[in-house]
Design a protein around this motif. Structure first.
Motif, mmCIF file in Angstrom:
data_model
loop_
_atom_site.group_PDB
_atom_site.id
_atom_site.type_symbol
_atom_site.label_atom_id
_atom_site.label_comp_id
_atom_site.label_asym_id
_atom_site.label_seq_id
_atom_site.Cartn_x
_atom_site.Cartn_y
_atom_site.Cartn_z
ATOM 1 N N GLU A 42 -44.414 15.524 24.801
ATOM 2 C CA GLU A 42 -44.168 14.089 24.653
ATOM 3 C C GLU A 42 -44.090 13.623 23.201
ATOM 4 O O GLU A 42 -43.870 12.432 22.951
ATOM 5 N N ARG A 43 -44.267 14.548 22.261
ATOM 6 C CA ARG A 43 -44.254 14.160 20.846
ATOM 7 C C ARG A 43 -42.850 13.721 20.431
ATOM 8 O O ARG A 43 -41.897 14.465 20.552
ATOM 9 N N GLU A 44 -42.747 12.482 19.913
ATOM 10 C CA GLU A 44 -41.455 11.956 19.501
ATOM 11 C C GLU A 44 -41.243 12.114 17.992
ATOM 12 O O GLU A 44 -42.159 12.480 17.259
ATOM 13 N N LEU A 45 -40.035 11.813 17.578
ATOM 14 C CA LEU A 45 -39.686 11.905 16.162
ATOM 15 C C LEU A 45 -40.348 10.792 15.364
ATOM 16 O O LEU A 45 -40.552 9.684 15.871
ATOM 17 N N THR A 46 -40.646 11.088 14.125
ATOM 18 C CA THR A 46 -41.069 10.072 13.171
ATOM 19 C C THR A 46 -39.799 9.420 12.619
ATOM 20 O O THR A 46 -38.685 9.917 12.847
ATOM 21 N N PRO A 47 -39.939 8.328 11.862
ATOM 22 C CA PRO A 47 -38.741 7.758 11.225
ATOM 23 C C PRO A 47 -38.003 8.798 10.354
ATOM 24 O O PRO A 47 -36.766 8.844 10.355
ATOM 25 N N ARG A 48 -38.760 9.621 9.647
ATOM 26 C CA ARG A 48 -38.129 10.677 8.844
ATOM 27 C C ARG A 48 -37.377 11.667 9.744
ATOM 28 O O ARG A 48 -36.279 12.106 9.418
ATOM 29 N N GLY A 49 -37.960 12.026 10.884
ATOM 30 C CA GLY A 49 -37.309 12.925 11.829
ATOM 31 C C GLY A 49 -36.016 12.346 12.368
ATOM 32 O O GLY A 49 -35.022 13.055 12.552
ATOM 33 N N ARG A 50 -36.005 11.035 12.625
ATOM 34 C CA ARG A 50 -34.781 10.370 13.088
ATOM 35 C C ARG A 50 -33.702 10.446 12.007
ATOM 36 O O ARG A 50 -32.536 10.724 12.300
ATOM 37 N N THR A 51 -34.110 10.210 10.766
ATOM 38 C CA THR A 51 -33.157 10.294 9.648
ATOM 39 C C THR A 51 -32.605 11.710 9.527
ATOM 40 O O THR A 51 -31.402 11.905 9.300
ATOM 41 N N GLN A 52 -33.468 12.711 9.683
ATOM 42 C CA GLN A 52 -33.017 14.107 9.619
ATOM 43 C C GLN A 52 -31.997 14.406 10.710
ATOM 44 O O GLN A 52 -30.981 15.061 10.466
ATOM 45 N N ALA A 53 -32.255 13.940 11.919
ATOM 46 C CA ALA A 53 -31.352 14.194 13.044
ATOM 47 C C ALA A 53 -30.002 13.534 12.826
ATOM 48 O O ALA A 53 -28.942 14.145 13.063
ATOM 49 N N GLU A 54 -30.007 12.287 12.388
ATOM 50 C CA GLU A 54 -28.753 11.574 12.125
ATOM 51 C C GLU A 54 -27.956 12.265 11.017
ATOM 52 O O GLU A 54 -26.738 12.424 11.121
ATOM 53 N N ALA A 55 -28.652 12.702 9.971
ATOM 54 C CA ALA A 55 -27.978 13.391 8.861
ATOM 55 C C ALA A 55 -27.367 14.705 9.332
ATOM 56 O O ALA A 55 -26.260 15.071 8.918
ATOM 57 N N ALA A 56 -28.066 15.419 10.202
ATOM 58 C CA ALA A 56 -27.535 16.682 10.715
ATOM 59 C C ALA A 56 -26.227 16.450 11.462
ATOM 60 O O ALA A 56 -25.246 17.168 11.265
ATOM 61 N N GLY A 57 -26.201 15.455 12.320
ATOM 62 C CA GLY A 57 -24.984 15.151 13.059
ATOM 63 C C GLY A 57 -23.837 14.750 12.150
ATOM 64 O O GLY A 57 -22.705 15.240 12.301
ATOM 65 N N ARG A 58 -24.117 13.868 11.196
ATOM 66 C CA ARG A 58 -23.066 13.447 10.255
ATOM 67 C C ARG A 58 -22.572 14.616 9.412
ATOM 68 O O ARG A 58 -21.378 14.741 9.138
ATOM 69 N N ALA A 59 -23.488 15.505 9.010
ATOM 70 C CA ALA A 59 -23.100 16.655 8.187
ATOM 71 C C ALA A 59 -22.209 17.613 8.980
ATOM 72 O O ALA A 59 -21.192 18.090 8.464
ATOM 73 N N LEU A 60 -22.580 17.904 10.215
ATOM 74 C CA LEU A 60 -21.744 18.793 11.030
ATOM 75 C C LEU A 60 -20.371 18.172 11.262
ATOM 76 O O LEU A 60 -19.351 18.865 11.239
ATOM 77 N N ALA A 61 -20.333 16.862 11.446
ATOM 78 C CA ALA A 61 -19.041 16.175 11.588
ATOM 79 C C ALA A 61 -18.238 16.278 10.297
ATOM 80 O O ALA A 61 -17.031 16.553 10.325
ATOM 81 N N ALA A 62 -18.902 16.086 9.151
ATOM 82 C CA ALA A 62 -18.212 16.177 7.861
ATOM 83 C C ALA A 62 -17.685 17.585 7.593
ATOM 84 O O ALA A 62 -16.665 17.760 6.922
ATOM 85 N N LEU A 63 -18.368 18.579 8.138
ATOM 86 C CA LEU A 63 -17.931 19.967 7.995
ATOM 87 C C LEU A 63 -16.862 20.347 9.027
ATOM 88 O O LEU A 63 -16.424 21.492 9.068
ATOM 89 N N ASN A 64 -16.478 19.373 9.857
ATOM 90 C CA ASN A 64 -15.463 19.593 10.898
ATOM 91 C C ASN A 64 -15.851 20.693 11.880
ATOM 92 O O ASN A 64 -15.001 21.470 12.319
ATOM 93 N N VAL A 65 -17.128 20.760 12.207
ATOM 94 C CA VAL A 65 -17.595 21.716 13.206
ATOM 95 C C VAL A 65 -17.199 21.177 14.580
ATOM 96 O O VAL A 65 -17.621 20.088 14.962
ATOM 97 N N GLU A 66 -16.366 21.918 15.287
ATOM 98 C CA GLU A 66 -15.936 21.525 16.629
ATOM 99 C C GLU A 66 -16.794 22.264 17.644
ATOM 100 O O GLU A 66 -16.825 23.490 17.653
ATOM 101 N N LEU A 67 -17.465 21.507 18.483
ATOM 102 C CA LEU A 67 -18.425 22.058 19.432
ATOM 103 C C LEU A 67 -17.972 21.810 20.865
ATOM 104 O O LEU A 67 -17.506 20.717 21.197
ATOM 105 N N ALA A 68 -18.151 22.822 21.705
ATOM 106 C CA ALA A 68 -17.822 22.682 23.123
ATOM 107 C C ALA A 68 -18.931 21.966 23.876
ATOM 108 O O ALA A 68 -18.673 21.285 24.868
ATOM 109 N N ALA A 69 -20.173 22.110 23.422
ATOM 110 C CA ALA A 69 -21.319 21.502 24.095
ATOM 111 C C ALA A 69 -22.528 21.536 23.175
ATOM 112 O O ALA A 69 -22.571 22.303 22.208
ATOM 113 N N CYS A 70 -23.498 20.706 23.518
ATOM 114 C CA CYS A 70 -24.797 20.721 22.842
ATOM 115 C C CYS A 70 -25.864 20.873 23.905
ATOM 116 O O CYS A 70 -25.935 20.080 24.843
#
Length: 157
Positions: free
Chosen positions: A23-51
């Motif tokens: 049940e442990r949720e993300l901290t505000p820093r964890g949320r920022t890390q997750a959002e940055a990861a998604g934006r970075a993969l998008a910026a790198l043009n990583v095409e994914l079939a699924a997550c």
């Protein structure tokens, strides 16, 4: 071309003693890390079939936030919650024969990297590893720390 396994370790979560592990949720820093990861993969043009994501709250939240930038279907994968293995990773890859993202936990992720590539890595919370993999061989393509992902995802101006 071999399929690629992109692995995102969940972002920083609230302390272990604050609530049951699942049940442990993300901290505000964890949320920022997750959002940055998604934006970075998008910026790198990583095409994914699924997550695929662990059902544990911190990993599921990480996946939801990262996938918001990736236009990819999010799927619950119980194997990612405890003991995710090389066999589990290859099974998911073979189901798509394409690039996929998995969101989960340590120490399983470092062990999968090692089992597929023989590379020993320090997998940071909110970090990403990419592996080109087949049933018989694997190659570590990238290991990105959260600060690397933040730099890649930063707006250009």
């Amino acid at each position: 071309m071999a399929a690629q396994l992109w692995m995102l370790r969940h972002g920083e979560a609230v302390p272990h003693d604050s609530k049951p592990d699942a049940e442990r949720e993300l901290t505000p820093r964890g949320r920022t890390q997750a959002e940055a990861a998604g934006r970075a993969l998008a910026a790198l043009n990583v095409e994914l079939a699924a997550c695929y994501a662990s059902p544990k709250v911190r990993a599921w939240e990480t996946a939801q936030l990262a996938c918001a930038a990736l236009n990819v279907k999010l799927i619950r994968e119980d194997a990612l919650a405890n003991g995710f293995s090389r066999v589990d990773a290859l099974t998911l890859l073979e189901a798509h024969d394409a690039h996929i993202l998995v969101v989960g936990h340590e120490p399983s992720f470092s062990q999968v990297v090692y089992d597929l590539t023989s590379a020993r890595v320090d997998f940071k919370k909110g970090g990403v590893a990419a592996i080109s993999a087949t049933r018989t061989a694997g190659q570590l393509l990238a290991l990105l720390r959260p600060r690397d992902l933040e730099a890649i995802s930063a707006p250009r101006g």
